[in-house]
Write a protein that holds these residues in place. Structure first.
Motif, PDB file in Angstrom:
ATOM      1  N   GLU A   1      47.506  47.723  36.834  1.00  0.00           N
ATOM      2  CA  GLU A   1      46.732  47.626  38.072  1.00  0.00           C
ATOM      3  C   GLU A   1      45.292  47.261  37.739  1.00  0.00           C
ATOM      4  N   ILE A   2      44.814  46.139  38.313  1.00  0.00           N
ATOM      5  CA  ILE A   2      43.501  45.587  37.993  1.00  0.00           C
ATOM      6  C   ILE A   2      42.773  45.242  39.293  1.00  0.00           C
ATOM      7  N   PRO A   3      41.441  45.465  39.344  1.00  0.00           N
ATOM      8  CA  PRO A   3      40.711  45.071  40.550  1.00  0.00           C
ATOM      9  C   PRO A   3      40.561  43.553  40.635  1.00  0.00           C
ATOM     10  N   SER A   4      40.313  43.066  41.830  1.00  0.00           N
ATOM     11  CA  SER A   4      40.160  41.621  42.015  1.00  0.00           C
ATOM     12  C   SER A   4      38.805  41.110  41.533  1.00  0.00           C
ATOM     13  N   ARG A   5      37.886  41.980  41.207  1.00  0.00           N
ATOM     14  CA  ARG A   5      36.577  41.573  40.669  1.00  0.00           C
ATOM     15  C   ARG A   5      36.510  41.943  39.199  1.00  0.00           C
ATOM     16  N   THR A   6      36.588  40.952  38.344  1.00  0.00           N
ATOM     17  CA  THR A   6      36.630  41.229  36.907  1.00  0.00           C
ATOM     18  C   THR A   6      35.691  40.343  36.094  1.00  0.00           C
ATOM     19  N   VAL A   7      34.604  39.906  36.679  1.00  0.00           N
ATOM     20  CA  VAL A   7      33.621  39.110  35.939  1.00  0.00           C
ATOM     21  C   VAL A   7      32.667  40.073  35.236  1.00  0.00           C
ATOM     22  N   ILE A   8      32.405  39.789  33.970  1.00  0.00           N
ATOM     23  CA  ILE A   8      31.541  40.636  33.145  1.00  0.00           C
ATOM     24  C   ILE A   8      30.430  39.762  32.578  1.00  0.00           C
ATOM     25  N   SER A   9      29.222  40.299  32.530  1.00  0.00           N
ATOM     26  CA  SER A   9      28.108  39.532  31.956  1.00  0.00           C
ATOM     27  C   SER A   9      28.386  39.258  30.478  1.00  0.00           C
TER      28      SER A   9
ATOM     29  N   PHE B   1      42.447  47.672  28.830  1.00  0.00           N
ATOM     30  CA  PHE B   1      41.202  48.111  29.456  1.00  0.00           C
ATOM     31  C   PHE B   1      41.416  49.307  30.370  1.00  0.00           C
ATOM     32  N   GLN B   2      40.311  49.992  30.642  1.00  0.00           N
ATOM     33  CA  GLN B   2      40.207  50.940  31.740  1.00  0.00           C
ATOM     34  C   GLN B   2      39.050  50.457  32.601  1.00  0.00           C
ATOM     35  N   GLY B   3      39.103  50.762  33.890  1.00  0.00           N
ATOM     36  CA  GLY B   3      38.029  50.366  34.790  1.00  0.00           C
ATOM     37  C   GLY B   3      37.674  51.492  35.733  1.00  0.00           C
TER      38      GLY B   3
ATOM     39  N   PRO C   1      23.952  46.800  47.122  1.00  0.00           N
ATOM     40  CA  PRO C   1      23.699  46.196  48.431  1.00  0.00           C
ATOM     41  C   PRO C   1      23.862  44.671  48.433  1.00  0.00           C
ATOM     42  N   MET C   2      23.546  44.016  47.316  1.00  0.00           N
ATOM     43  CA  MET C   2      23.628  42.564  47.262  1.00  0.00           C
ATOM     44  C   MET C   2      25.033  42.086  46.882  1.00  0.00           C
ATOM     45  N   PHE C   3      25.664  42.741  45.894  1.00  0.00           N
ATOM     46  CA  PHE C   3      26.924  42.255  45.341  1.00  0.00           C
ATOM     47  C   PHE C   3      28.157  43.028  45.822  1.00  0.00           C
ATOM     48  N   GLY C   4      27.966  44.128  46.518  1.00  0.00           N
ATOM     49  CA  GLY C   4      29.104  44.912  47.008  1.00  0.00           C
ATOM     50  C   GLY C   4      29.692  45.788  45.918  1.00  0.00           C
ATOM     51  N   ARG C   5      31.001  45.988  45.967  1.00  0.00           N
ATOM     52  CA  ARG C   5      31.675  46.848  44.991  1.00  0.00           C
ATOM     53  C   ARG C   5      31.581  46.241  43.594  1.00  0.00           C
ATOM     54  N   GLN C   6      31.271  47.106  42.635  1.00  0.00           N
ATOM     55  CA  GLN C   6      31.164  46.678  41.247  1.00  0.00           C
ATOM     56  C   GLN C   6      31.948  47.640  40.369  1.00  0.00           C
ATOM     57  N   PHE C   7      32.332  47.160  39.189  1.00  0.00           N
ATOM     58  CA  PHE C   7      33.178  47.942  38.305  1.00  0.00           C
ATOM     59  C   PHE C   7      32.650  47.908  36.883  1.00  0.00           C
ATOM     60  N   SER C   8      32.909  48.970  36.176  1.00  0.00           N
ATOM     61  CA  SER C   8      32.592  49.070  34.761  1.00  0.00           C
ATOM     62  C   SER C   8      33.921  49.051  34.007  1.00  0.00           C
ATOM     63  N   PHE C   9      34.002  48.254  32.954  1.00  0.00           N
ATOM     64  CA  PHE C   9      35.223  48.152  32.171  1.00  0.00           C
ATOM     65  C   PHE C   9      34.948  48.589  30.749  1.00  0.00           C
ATOM     66  N   ARG C  10      35.958  49.180  30.125  1.00  0.00           N
ATOM     67  CA  ARG C  10      35.859  49.524  28.709  1.00  0.00           C
ATOM     68  C   ARG C  10      37.203  49.230  28.048  1.00  0.00           C
ATOM     69  N   THR C  11      37.118  48.781  26.818  1.00  0.00           N
ATOM     70  CA  THR C  11      38.347  48.501  26.085  1.00  0.00           C
ATOM     71  C   THR C  11      38.873  49.811  25.520  1.00  0.00           C
ATOM     72  N   ILE C  12      40.191  49.937  25.532  1.00  0.00           N
ATOM     73  CA  ILE C  12      40.809  51.101  24.903  1.00  0.00           C
ATOM     74  C   ILE C  12      41.761  50.650  23.799  1.00  0.00           C
ATOM     75  N   SER C  13      41.556  49.407  23.349  1.00  0.00           N
ATOM     76  CA  SER C  13      42.321  48.886  22.213  1.00  0.00           C
ATOM     77  C   SER C  13      41.509  47.780  21.555  1.00  0.00           C
ATOM     78  N   LYS C  14      41.890  47.460  20.345  1.00  0.00           N
ATOM     79  CA  LYS C  14      41.395  46.241  19.702  1.00  0.00           C
ATOM     80  C   LYS C  14      42.193  45.088  20.297  1.00  0.00           C
ATOM     81  N   GLU C  15      41.921  43.854  19.880  1.00  0.00           N
ATOM     82  CA  GLU C  15      42.706  42.732  20.411  1.00  0.00           C
ATOM     83  C   GLU C  15      44.180  42.955  20.080  1.00  0.00           C
ATOM     84  N   LEU C  16      45.041  42.584  21.021  1.00  0.00           N
ATOM     85  CA  LEU C  16      46.470  42.827  20.878  1.00  0.00           C
ATOM     86  C   LEU C  16      47.208  41.562  20.455  1.00  0.00           C
ATOM     87  N   SER C  17      48.183  41.723  19.590  1.00  0.00           N
ATOM     88  CA  SER C  17      49.057  40.608  19.208  1.00  0.00           C
ATOM     89  C   SER C  17      50.044  40.372  20.347  1.00  0.00           C
TER      90      SER C  17
END
Length: 127
Positions: free
Chosen positions: A38-46, A63-65, A72-88
């Motif tokens: 389950e992932i939010p529809s807003r997933t752009v990260i700086s 990931f976890q989010g 007020p300008m951008f609406g709902r925002q999310f913080s993401f963090r990795t819970i793994s290294k890159e996956l094969s």
């Protein structure tokens, strides 16, 4: 209502948009392309945030989010963090079975329950 996304797989890609601009450190934004869970529809990260997370374009991560305070300008925002290294590829398939089928939650919906249609993404481009 704040929403938590406890585990999802996503592929990291550069944001390809005419509106995309580099951040204050000169790095371009990235986007998380959902693979499973389950992932939010807003997933752009700086670009700087992605760099600090050691994310590499083209790799898949678990990931976890968590929803932050609404801006007020951008609406709902999310913080993401990795819970793994890159996956094969094998690890991606195993993790997909664990987190379940891809569900993209439309965060612009007022009740947070609307899902975006499954055919919205071309998953063949993800793996």
């Amino acid at each position: 209502m704040k929403k938590h996304f406890t585990g999802f797989l996503a592929k990291v890609e550069m944001l390809k948009s005419e509106k995309a601009t580099s951040d204050k450190n000169g790095l371009m934004p990235i986007i998380l392309i959902g693979v499973a869970g389950e992932i939010p529809s807003r997933t752009v990260i700086s670009g700087t945030y992605a760099s600090n997370m050691n994310l590499e374009v083209g790799n898949v991560y678990l990931f976890q989010g968590e929803e932050l305070e609404e801006d007020p300008m951008f609406g709902r925002q999310f913080s993401f963090r990795t819970i793994s290294k890159e996956l094969s590829a094998i690890e991606t398939l195993q993790a997909s079975n664990y987190v379940g089928k891809l569900r993209i939650i439309d965060v612009d919906s007022s009740d947070f329950t609307e899902e975006i249609a499954e055919g919205h993404l071309e998953l063949s481009k993800v793996l």
